[in-house]
Write an enzyme that holds these catalytic residues in place. Structure first.
Site, mmCIF file in Angstrom:
data_model
loop_
_atom_site.group_PDB
_atom_site.id
_atom_site.type_symbol
_atom_site.label_atom_id
_atom_site.label_comp_id
_atom_site.label_asym_id
_atom_site.label_seq_id
_atom_site.Cartn_x
_atom_site.Cartn_y
_atom_site.Cartn_z
ATOM 1 N N GLU A 20 22.295 -44.518 -20.746
ATOM 2 C CA GLU A 20 23.673 -44.130 -21.074
ATOM 3 C C GLU A 20 23.803 -43.919 -22.575
ATOM 4 O OE1 GLU A 20 25.996 -47.469 -19.684
ATOM 5 O OE2 GLU A 20 24.862 -47.485 -17.798
ATOM 6 N N LYS A 25 25.205 -44.687 -26.120
ATOM 7 C CA LYS A 25 25.815 -45.893 -26.692
ATOM 8 C C LYS A 25 27.032 -45.446 -27.493
ATOM 9 C CE LYS A 25 24.708 -50.105 -29.228
ATOM 10 N NZ LYS A 25 25.858 -50.122 -30.095
ATOM 11 N N ASP A 64 30.122 -45.400 -29.868
ATOM 12 C CA ASP A 64 30.406 -46.127 -31.101
ATOM 13 C C ASP A 64 31.901 -46.430 -31.179
ATOM 14 O OD1 ASP A 64 29.946 -47.377 -33.440
ATOM 15 O OD2 ASP A 64 29.661 -45.573 -34.638
ATOM 16 N N TYR A 99 31.065 -49.313 -18.646
ATOM 17 C CA TYR A 99 29.611 -49.384 -18.614
ATOM 18 C C TYR A 99 29.010 -50.618 -17.946
ATOM 19 C CZ TYR A 99 30.358 -51.784 -23.124
ATOM 20 O OH TYR A 99 30.784 -52.610 -24.119
ATOM 21 N N LYS A 141 18.862 -47.543 -30.957
ATOM 22 C CA LYS A 141 19.724 -47.029 -32.028
ATOM 23 C C LYS A 141 19.136 -45.756 -32.644
ATOM 24 C CE LYS A 141 22.446 -49.634 -33.957
ATOM 25 N NZ LYS A 141 23.782 -50.176 -33.959
ATOM 26 N N CYS A 157 46.707 -34.887 -66.096
ATOM 27 C CA CYS A 157 46.079 -34.048 -65.069
ATOM 28 C C CYS A 157 44.915 -33.270 -65.694
ATOM 29 C CB CYS A 157 47.112 -33.084 -64.491
ATOM 30 S SG CYS A 157 46.370 -31.876 -63.389
ATOM 31 N N CYS A 173 46.050 -29.332 -65.671
ATOM 32 C CA CYS A 173 47.172 -28.739 -66.407
ATOM 33 C C CYS A 173 47.668 -29.620 -67.542
ATOM 34 C CB CYS A 173 48.319 -28.404 -65.446
ATOM 35 S SG CYS A 173 49.224 -29.855 -64.895
ATOM 36 N N CYS A 203 49.707 -35.706 -60.033
ATOM 37 C CA CYS A 203 50.116 -34.879 -61.170
ATOM 38 C C CYS A 203 51.499 -34.328 -60.864
ATOM 39 C CB CYS A 203 49.137 -33.723 -61.354
ATOM 40 S SG CYS A 203 49.833 -32.387 -62.335
ATOM 41 N N CYS A 263 51.045 -26.528 -62.156
ATOM 42 C CA CYS A 263 49.645 -26.945 -62.171
ATOM 43 C C CYS A 263 48.828 -25.972 -61.300
ATOM 44 C CB CYS A 263 49.567 -28.379 -61.639
ATOM 45 S SG CYS A 263 47.908 -29.018 -61.520
HETATM 46 S S1 IVH Z 1 26.042 -52.506 -22.045
HETATM 47 C C1 IVH Z 1 25.183 -56.940 -21.434
HETATM 48 N N1 IVH Z 1 26.447 -49.928 -22.334
HETATM 49 O O1 IVH Z 1 27.090 -51.763 -27.557
HETATM 50 C C2 IVH Z 1 25.351 -55.485 -21.631
HETATM 51 N N2 IVH Z 1 27.025 -51.357 -24.143
HETATM 52 O O2 IVH Z 1 25.164 -53.666 -28.895
HETATM 53 C C3 IVH Z 1 26.581 -55.127 -22.329
HETATM 54 N N3 IVH Z 1 28.042 -50.184 -26.057
HETATM 55 O O3 IVH Z 1 28.876 -54.741 -27.221
HETATM 56 C C4 IVH Z 1 26.592 -53.852 -23.024
HETATM 57 N N4 IVH Z 1 27.978 -48.177 -25.194
HETATM 58 O O4 IVH Z 1 30.199 -52.559 -27.261
HETATM 59 C C5 IVH Z 1 26.541 -51.138 -22.913
HETATM 60 N N5 IVH Z 1 26.792 -47.651 -22.422
HETATM 61 C C6 IVH Z 1 26.884 -48.848 -22.996
HETATM 62 C C7 IVH Z 1 27.425 -49.019 -24.282
HETATM 63 C C8 IVH Z 1 27.464 -50.298 -24.833
HETATM 64 C C9 IVH Z 1 28.339 -48.892 -26.235
HETATM 65 C C10 IVH Z 1 28.280 -51.260 -27.049
HETATM 66 C C11 IVH Z 1 29.023 -52.451 -26.507
HETATM 67 C C12 IVH Z 1 28.153 -53.632 -26.772
HETATM 68 C C13 IVH Z 1 27.232 -53.125 -27.834
HETATM 69 C C14 IVH Z 1 25.911 -53.841 -27.747
#
Ligand code: IVH
Length: 680
Positions: free
Chosen positions: A127, A129, A131, A239, A327, A421, A424, A439, A444
């Site tokens: 999946e 991740k 942010d 998730y 990551k 400024c 000007c 300013c 200006c």
């Molecule tokens: S699974 C025990 N799936 O990443 C498993 N986490 O570093 C729980 N996050 O705290 C997490 N996308 O906030 C999972 N597809 C995803 C995610 C995800 C973002 C975040 C989540 C978690 C952090 C872990």
């Protein structure tokens, strides 16, 4: 006129049908918008349906239900968030930073633990991740009852009221087999579009922008006033399960597809793969997709798909053995800050900008970065000659994150906000409550250039072809000094440009001509009045119907408009009292700039009647009351005068009520007001 009018059963029955129809329409459009990404109606049309539902529910409170879409619009501030212990701790994940680590830290370890041969592939769910920030939702009997932040993993904060404002989340699960208890974990995030819009609005209001979408999402979710959260278009992807009663899942992929069937949002990019090679390929693929996604991801998450195997593997201290976060390399780089330049914007705000030794960050060469404002510059102690960490985070403009202090050699120079400024030479002021340094020069050059560019821009007068280069040439040839001069330009003027063909010149003149009849909201926005963004301009156009009316409006009248606060009202009034501005407006008018007047409801039963609201209304909101009056052709004004026809007094009404009594104006209670509007 009798009270029984309000209690009449027939309208209530009609209302009940209408409420049901509106709810299903709104849920349908929510789904089109948030889950299918294919809206069928505009935001304004959606708001109109929602407003009608709010109005009906306020009139017939017994029709309100917990899952009504109105329950997403946000309720009054809670004071503070309550701490709640998670039934199951919310774990975090161990990180891998490259494919080698994915193999070693996840696949090899799992095989060792389970006694599997190297050649036996494990099924993994991969999946993106997200942010954002982790949140747990609790559905009891299919109804969303609690939402908690992750907190420290053991105790989270109750953000239920805020989470309910997320239009993409079902308040009630739909479909077959909905369990008695379903805890789902997922990520709350902001799309890049929403993030950029929030930052534009913040800058318009003189607030410091958020550094990245995650901070903006966290800031929005942790608002004590859910009405603010409601205005920030947060999204959510599920998730992982928490405690579930009344249903069971055998795998992550089954869990995701089942909850999606119940109406919960699941990232469509999640994919089941065979073996670690598949997980590595997915990681590489997502890294390639990263820049084109409408939201920020900072990696991928790989999970053993089978829940049976997950249980067998278990977890150690704070993270499970069956999953890993892969990551992406940060979109950061270190480089030398060669200089701090001063940039003067349209409204005169002078911002520090970092000039950097060019450095490549994920394929883009960066040589400038925003330092946001002077407070931030001071807080981060950024100096000329410093080695700094620069980041591209969800925005096109890179930002300086921090200084690498170890690299200092003592020759670095601090820069203070300017007193004059740089463009000007006018004196600079620092306005109380604002982080900005401004300013105040009225002639200006960069301010003039930026305000003409703004006037012609897409959301404003939309004069195609009149971009940065053309504006700069017009100014340097002395052909224009203000926006009014644009409409006096001739073909010969344009033909004096270095690179200008006959066709291009004609197109520019046509675009200018066409812009003369643009709509009023765009025109108001184009004027560049401080604190008046696109949305506010539209509200003003609707409320006043013409520029003439807006020009005459008092601060009181302005503040009585929904969404217009004291600062905005003052800024509008100041704009129109400025004689230079008035002269430009007159010239624009004389050149034939006549924006279309938005028609006001005329001929309604309250046509020409002026209402003033005072005190705390308990039966309905001020917005709602205003709509009721305006729907019938009446006006709502801010202060009581001889021209006022009705004063509607709520609880603890003060001076306006006294004045109304002195002037002998009809004073109505809320109930009487409704009766007046309902009377036929
Ligand atoms: S699974 C025990 N799936 O990443 C498993 N986490 O570093 C729980 N996050 O705290 C997490 N996308 O906030 C999972 N597809 C995803 C995610 C995800 C973002 C975040 C989540 C978690 C952090 C872990």
């Amino acid at each position: 006129m009798q009270l029984s009018l309000l209690e009449n059963a027939a309208p209530r029955l009609n209302a009940e049908d209408r409420v049901k129809a509106l709810r299903s329409q709104l849920e349908y459009h929510n789904q089109r918008y948030y889950q299918l990404d294919a809206p069928e109606i505009s935001d304004a049309e959606y708001d109109e349906l929602l407003r009608e539902l709010v109005m009906l529910e306020e009139r017939y409170p017994e029709l309100v239900t917990a899952e009504s879409p109105t329950q997403r619009v946000g309720v009054a501030p809670a004071g503070r968030f309550h701490s709640v212990i998670h039934r199951l701790p919310m774990l975090s994940l161990e990180n891998a930073v490259n494919d080698h680590e994915i193999r070693a830290k996840l696949d090899a370890r799992i095989k060792k633990e389970l006694g599997l041969a190297d050649s036996q592939p494990v099924s993994y769910m991969c999946e993106p991740k997200m942010d954002g920030l982790a949140v747990e939702l609790v559905y009891e009997q299919g109804m969303l009852t609690i939402a908690l932040t992750r907190g420290d993993g053991v105790t989270g904060e109750d953000v239920t009221k805020n989470i309910r404002t997320l239009r993409g989340l079902p308040l009630r699960l739909k479909g077959e087999g909905v369990p008695t208890l379903l805890e789902v974990r997922g990520e709350v995030y902001l799309s890049l579009d929403a993030f950029q819009k929030i930052n534009r609005d913040r800058e318009e209001n003189g607030d410091p922008p958020f550094a990245n979408p995650r901070n903006a999402a966290a800031g929005s979710l942790r608002q004590l006033d859910p009405r603010i959260t409601a205005r920030r278009p947060l999204s959510f992807f599920c998730y992982a399960p928490g405690v579930v009663e009344g249903a069971s899942f055998s795998s992550q992929h089954e869990f995701l597809s089942t909850v999606a069937g119940w109406g919960l949002p699941v990232n469509p990019l999640a994919r089941l793969v065979e073996g670690v090679d598949g997980a590595v390929a997915y990681y590489n693929e997502m890294q390639g997709l990263r820049e084109s996604l409408p939201y920020e991801i900072d990696g991928t998450v790989v999970k053993v798909d089978s829940f049976l195997l997950q249980r067998e593997l278990g977890e150690k201290s704070r993270s499970p053995l069956w999953a890993i976060a892969c990551k992406f390399p940060p979109r950061q780089a270190e480089t030398l800050l060669e200089d701090i330049l001063l940039s003067v914007g349209r409204t005169g705000v002078i911002t520090p900008v970092a000039q950097l030794r060019p450095v490549e960050i994920s394929g883009v060469t960066v040589s400038r970065a925003t330092l946001h404002n002077w407070d931030e510059l001071a807080a981060k102690d950024i100096r000329i000659g410093d080695t700094v960490v620069v980041e591209r985070a969800g925005d096109v403009i890179p930002a300086v994150v921090r200084v690498v202090v170890d690299r200092r050699n003592g020759s670095e120079r601090t820069v203070l906000p300017p007193i004059f400024c740089p463009e000007c030479g006018s004196a600079v002021v620092r306005i109380a409550d604002e982080v900005a340094v401004r300013c105040m020069g009225i002639s200006c050059p960069p301010q003039i250039r930026e305000s003409i560019k703004h006037f012609a821009s897409r959301g404003a007068m939309d004069i195609e072809g009149l971009g940065e280069k053309v504006v700069e040439q017009l100014l340097s040839l002395g052909l224009i000094h203000t926006v009014a001069d644009l409409y006096r330009l001739t073909k010969d003027d344009f033909m004096r440009f270095e690179r200008m063909g006959d066709k291009l010149a004609s197109n520019l003149l046509t675009a200018l001509e066409n812009s003369k009849t643009c709509d009023l909201g765009r025109y108001i926005y184009a004027l560049g009045i401080r604190h008046v963004g696109e949305r506010t301009a539209k509200t003003l156009a609707q409320a006043f119907g013409s520029l003439d009316n807006l020009e005459k409006a008092t601060v009181d009248e302005l503040t009585s408009i929904r969404d217009i606060g004291a600062t905005v009202a003052q800024s509008i009034a100041t704009f129109f009292t400025n004689t230079d501005n008035r002269a430009v407006l007159r010239q624009l008018h004389e050149s034939g700039v006549h924006p279309a007047v938005v028609a006001k409801t005329v001929g309604g039963r309250m046509s020409g009647k002026n209402f003033v609201f005072t005190g705390t209304l308990t039966r309905f909101s001020r917005d709602h009351a205003r709509k009721l009056v305006e729907d019938q052709g009446g006006n709502v004004v801010g202060s009581v005068s001889r021209k006022t026809d009705y004063v509607v007094a709520g609880d603890e009404a003060g001076s306006k009520l006294i004045k109304a009594r002195e002037l002998g104006i009809a004073v109505l209670g809320e109930e009487e007001f409704l009766i007046l509007l309902n009377a036929h």
